[in-house]
Design a protein around this motif. Sequence first.
Motif, PDB file in Angstrom:
ATOM      1  N   LYS A 160       0.859  -1.186   0.000  1.00  0.00           N
ATOM      2  CA  LYS A 160       0.000   0.000   0.000  1.00  0.00           C
ATOM      3  C   LYS A 160       0.893   1.233   0.000  1.00  0.00           C
ATOM      4  O   LYS A 160       2.024   1.190   0.513  1.00  0.00           O
ATOM      5  N   THR A 178      -3.404   3.566  -0.340  1.00  0.00           N
ATOM      6  CA  THR A 178      -4.008   2.999  -1.548  1.00  0.00           C
ATOM      7  C   THR A 178      -3.294   1.692  -1.865  1.00  0.00           C
ATOM      8  O   THR A 178      -2.079   1.597  -1.731  1.00  0.00           O
ATOM      9  N   GLY A 190     -10.072  -2.568  -9.605  1.00  0.00           N
ATOM     10  CA  GLY A 190      -9.469  -1.230  -9.723  1.00  0.00           C
ATOM     11  C   GLY A 190      -8.179  -1.033  -8.957  1.00  0.00           C
ATOM     12  O   GLY A 190      -7.835   0.085  -8.608  1.00  0.00           O
ATOM     13  N   VAL A 191      -7.472  -2.136  -8.675  1.00  0.00           N
ATOM     14  CA  VAL A 191      -6.174  -1.986  -7.997  1.00  0.00           C
ATOM     15  C   VAL A 191      -5.112  -1.640  -9.037  1.00  0.00           C
ATOM     16  O   VAL A 191      -5.005  -2.299 -10.067  1.00  0.00           O
ATOM     17  N   ARG A 192      -4.339  -0.582  -8.756  1.00  0.00           N
ATOM     18  CA  ARG A 192      -3.270  -0.196  -9.674  1.00  0.00           C
ATOM     19  C   ARG A 192      -2.263  -1.331  -9.749  1.00  0.00           C
ATOM     20  O   ARG A 192      -1.853  -1.890  -8.733  1.00  0.00           O
ATOM     21  N   TYR A 193      -1.850  -1.656 -10.977  1.00  0.00           N
ATOM     22  CA  TYR A 193      -1.031  -2.855 -11.199  1.00  0.00           C
ATOM     23  C   TYR A 193       0.175  -2.488 -12.051  1.00  0.00           C
ATOM     24  O   TYR A 193       0.057  -2.165 -13.226  1.00  0.00           O
ATOM     25  N   LEU A 194       1.354  -2.503 -11.404  1.00  0.00           N
ATOM     26  CA  LEU A 194       2.604  -2.175 -12.100  1.00  0.00           C
ATOM     27  C   LEU A 194       3.445  -3.434 -12.187  1.00  0.00           C
ATOM     28  O   LEU A 194       3.513  -4.213 -11.230  1.00  0.00           O
ATOM     29  N   GLN A 235      -7.489  -6.119 -11.572  1.00  0.00           N
ATOM     30  CA  GLN A 235      -8.016  -5.139 -12.520  1.00  0.00           C
ATOM     31  C   GLN A 235      -9.525  -4.999 -12.387  1.00  0.00           C
ATOM     32  O   GLN A 235     -10.059  -3.905 -12.501  1.00  0.00           O
ATOM     33  N   LEU A 248      -1.548  -1.177  -4.042  1.00  0.00           N
ATOM     34  CA  LEU A 248      -0.754  -1.237  -5.273  1.00  0.00           C
ATOM     35  C   LEU A 248      -0.278  -2.670  -5.436  1.00  0.00           C
ATOM     36  O   LEU A 248       0.238  -3.266  -4.482  1.00  0.00           O
ATOM     37  N   ASP A 293      -0.933  -1.419 -15.607  1.00  0.00           N
ATOM     38  CA  ASP A 293      -1.053   0.040 -15.631  1.00  0.00           C
ATOM     39  C   ASP A 293       0.282   0.723 -15.919  1.00  0.00           C
ATOM     40  O   ASP A 293       0.343   1.940 -16.059  1.00  0.00           O
TER      41      ASP A 293
END
Lengths: 582, 582
Positions: B293, B303, B357-361, B354, B305, B395
Amino acid sequence: MITRMSSLFLRTLREDPADAEVPSHRLLVRAGYVRRAAPGGYSWLPLGLRVLRNIERVVREEMDAIGAQEIQFPALLPKEPYEATGRWSEYGDTLFRLKDRKGADYLLGPTHEELFTLTVKGEYSSYKDYPVMLYQVQTKYRDEARPRAGVLRGREFVMKDSYSFDLDDEGLEASYQKHRAAYIKIFDRLGLDYVIVAATSGAMGGSASEEFLAVAESGEDTYVRSTGSDFAANVEAVVTPVPPARPIEGLPEAQVHHTPDTPTIDTLVDFLNGAGLGREFTAADTLKNVLVKTRMPGQKEWTLLAVGVPGDREVDMKRLEASLEPAEVALLEEADFAANPFLVKGYIGPGALQANGVRYLVDPRIVPGTAWVTGADKADHHVVDLVCGRDFTPDGTVEAAEVREGDASPDGAGTLVAARGIEIGHIFQLGRKYADAFELDALGPDSKPVRITMGSYGIGVSRLVAAIAEQHHDELGLVWPRSVSPADVHLVVAGKDDSVFEGGERIAGELSRRGVSVLFDDRKASPGVKFADAELIGVPTIVVVGKGLANGVVEVKDRATGERSEIPVDAVVDHVTGLVHG
Amino acid sequence: MITRMSSLFLRTLREDPADAEVPSHRLLVRAGYVRRAAPGGYSWLPLGLRVLRNIERVVREEMDAIGAQEIQFPALLPKEPYEATGRWSEYGDTLFRLKDRKGADYLLGPTHEELFTLTVKGEYSSYKDYPVMLYQVQTKYRDEARPRAGVLRGREFVMKDSYSFDLDDEGLEASYQKHRAAYIKIFDRLGLDYVIVAATSGAMGGSASEEFLAVAESGEDTYVRSTGSDFAANVEAVVTPVPPARPIEGLPEAQVHHTPDTPTIDTLVDFLNGAGLGREFTAADTLKNVLVKTRMPGQKEWTLLAVGVPGDREVDMKRLEASLEPAEVALLEEADFAANPFLVKGYIGPGALQANGVRYLVDPRIVPGTAWVTGADKADHHVVDLVCGRDFTPDGTVEAAEVREGDASPDGAGTLVAARGIEIGHIFQLGRKYADAFELDALGPDSKPVRITMGSYGIGVSRLVAAIAEQHHDELGLVWPRSVSPADVHLVVAGKDDSVFEGGERIAGELSRRGVSVLFDDRKASPGVKFADAELIGVPTIVVVGKGLANGVVEVKDRATGERSEIPVDAVVDHVTGLVHG
């Protein structure tokens, strides 16, 4: 070294800064030596930093010369040692306190007695290790209530503090005298006009503490000196000569008089002189009792204190505070009078004070056998012929009455005149306060512990920049003594021709090779701007390379006297080197 | 200069201090150079202060040589400028904050970008004023979570920080290169073995930031260098070579498999290889999704991540943190999983991330067209042949996967090997961040404002004392390079005869007159004690005046090599002066 003004980080100002009250502050800002960065916090620009470093160098040289050894402590210090000596609370609001990320308490060091004592204790154990003198040149922090006058009284400042550690009183006296002699050399080298004044009351011993004050109108310290001897002292340290006690027998009885409409000493004296008592009274015959409250550091509760002084003198709060130190002193509020109805404002006398257990300290002039007009603890009433030692007995004496020009000098020779100064140094026989707090002992030759005795010695290094500027300036700008000047020579190129610039370059180069530091005004600015800047910046020797160069001469000007001389260009390097290196 | 050990404030220790983990810390304490005064706060005793001052002198000389001008700011600074740039909060717990007596907020300066920018803005206005480079050598404060290793990582330390101000990028590049060259000279003069490593990710441009690391086992910084080129970089700055995207057409469909008892990558790979899928899998074929997070400074809410890396690599939190800076990064707690039931621990796949809505790097190796084994968002299930760019779209990418020895060098030449170092310098093209914050503009020749671009350059001055000691010691003690040694020569009188002491005095006096600084062991101690102290203290040349004196010789020993030579007493001053002055 050549410093070129074309690239120097310097912009002089034509206007005085709005917040500057004293000449040093005004000129140091205008000439680009310092800039305000925070309340009581100043940035040193290139020329200012050079002056500061020059002063530091002189201080270090003289400290090293007496065998003091330089060390350096952190400024950020844990609370514990300062709690052990009580200073964590004694310092009050003046101490910057903070917490680290774990919540532990820290302070920014205002002085370092604790650390020096602990460090010596950590390294030394035998009497053979002593004596030792240690010093540091360090940034110190004090949350001054009224930071003022630029670097004259900042909240972050550079101080040289040193400490001596001796086995006995004779050793301490010797260390003290070494520092005293070193300070005299330092302040002489810095070109200062200063006085050495006694700084503690007689109760602590005459030579136990002295201050070095730079003579200056703008100084915060008032001191007095004798017209008939070497005597000089801080006003706080002036000891009132005590008259002999007088016989009590035969003195008239005390009498209470109705004295309507006498709220002041003057009206009282007038009333009495018109009352047909067959005597002439003056304000000096009256005894004024002033009420304050005091508390010791760390205490919450205030205690009443009455201070009795001859009615022709005011109570000097600074003297009173110095006498009662480390206690805090405050004036009474209406609520205090309300809570103590025996205090009849304007008519307070010793009777009610002593009946109600109020501590009562009097001026040393109030000796047994002296008779006074004072309050009768009843509105519109005073008592006449109240005799000390018969009708009232004070709890002690206190140095609280104002010192006046014309007072007799405490040493009996001459009378006192007043002047103002800037405290630039303080030497102080601390004794065993800190050694006791941390049990700093040396193992003696007989294997018994000997408690160490200490001295503490300070110089306000960054303040000296301002103190020197206060004494060394004129209406055009600063006029530095050679020992601290940011450069040896200010070389001005006045003219637009290449030949003039080339001549300036050549002279600057030769001077630099001869070990003369040159502030070289190689800017493409008008001669007027350059001359004004040279006067403002205050380097002691100004060399002007201008139209005379065509005739083989340059001008050399003495900044202090304004004297100008034309010197053949071939001789100028020798001439100036001679001025600089003596 | 002669420093007599009989009166020097120095007591060496025979035992290692209990809290010292690294050689420099151990030896600097044992040899009496420093003492701990507070957590992360050290006192400099006389010899230590000399080493520190020698380093400062070298730094100043080289900074002056490139035209940088020295100034000095307060350390105690008001909050406002740091609030304007966001650093008041960004610094987090590392900033020492405090209040003054009026309740106003202050900080102890960790670095001074704000003040330098404001000061230049205060003095300069025209393009003709630029460029300018300013520096200070100053005490800085950082509330480190883990101060360690003596002066190697303190909370109060001496730093040289400088800043360049230029009109354009070419100017900044030139100022940057001047600093780079000066730093090389400084570290060379200090006798350091160091590497210059890239210190930021490629996204910011290759030469925008470099660190100087002193090679040392005890260093906190891990860096990598290439076996086949000059490439060297902080692990945080290693940029993963990105493979080309691959065609998606013709790749098999993604298939979910029941994969019981496969909580780790190893057990998963074993299971798949025994499942008869007709292919061999390795850990590198799996995609591991790690949840963390993050929050920006000043934010309260975290948030989620997700970070996807090939299963054969761990997530390197330091690399991840550096990539996400200035955001804060934390691992998930049980409560976070409970609050997000779509996160099936051990089986997290891109699908649920996804969908929720979790940001995915992902690691840069995960390019379109690569197929992965990864979690199917359902306990005991994995999906095979999940294709990037077809079945999921990250993302973005992030440098978070660990760097390993043997990885290909980012410049394509050779492979990486790892080493450890101490950060001693950092040069950094700041650009316009601070100029933007304070609107630092110069009026251009066309009367239009030009935003200034800045560089920031630091040297850990007090840390250098430890870094040099880390590289220059042996089992007997310190072995200083000449440039920083607290004395030029350590002169030991070994013997009890007056003649030996007199001989020592004479040689010390002659050396001193020749400009050689002498640490003179004139103590009445045994030769063994004196020799041990000489080795421990580490002055490069040791001269022993002992029984050989009767035969007209003294011994000269090289501390580094241990080489001894007998020199005729008449020649020793010339000989040693030659060694010292080259």
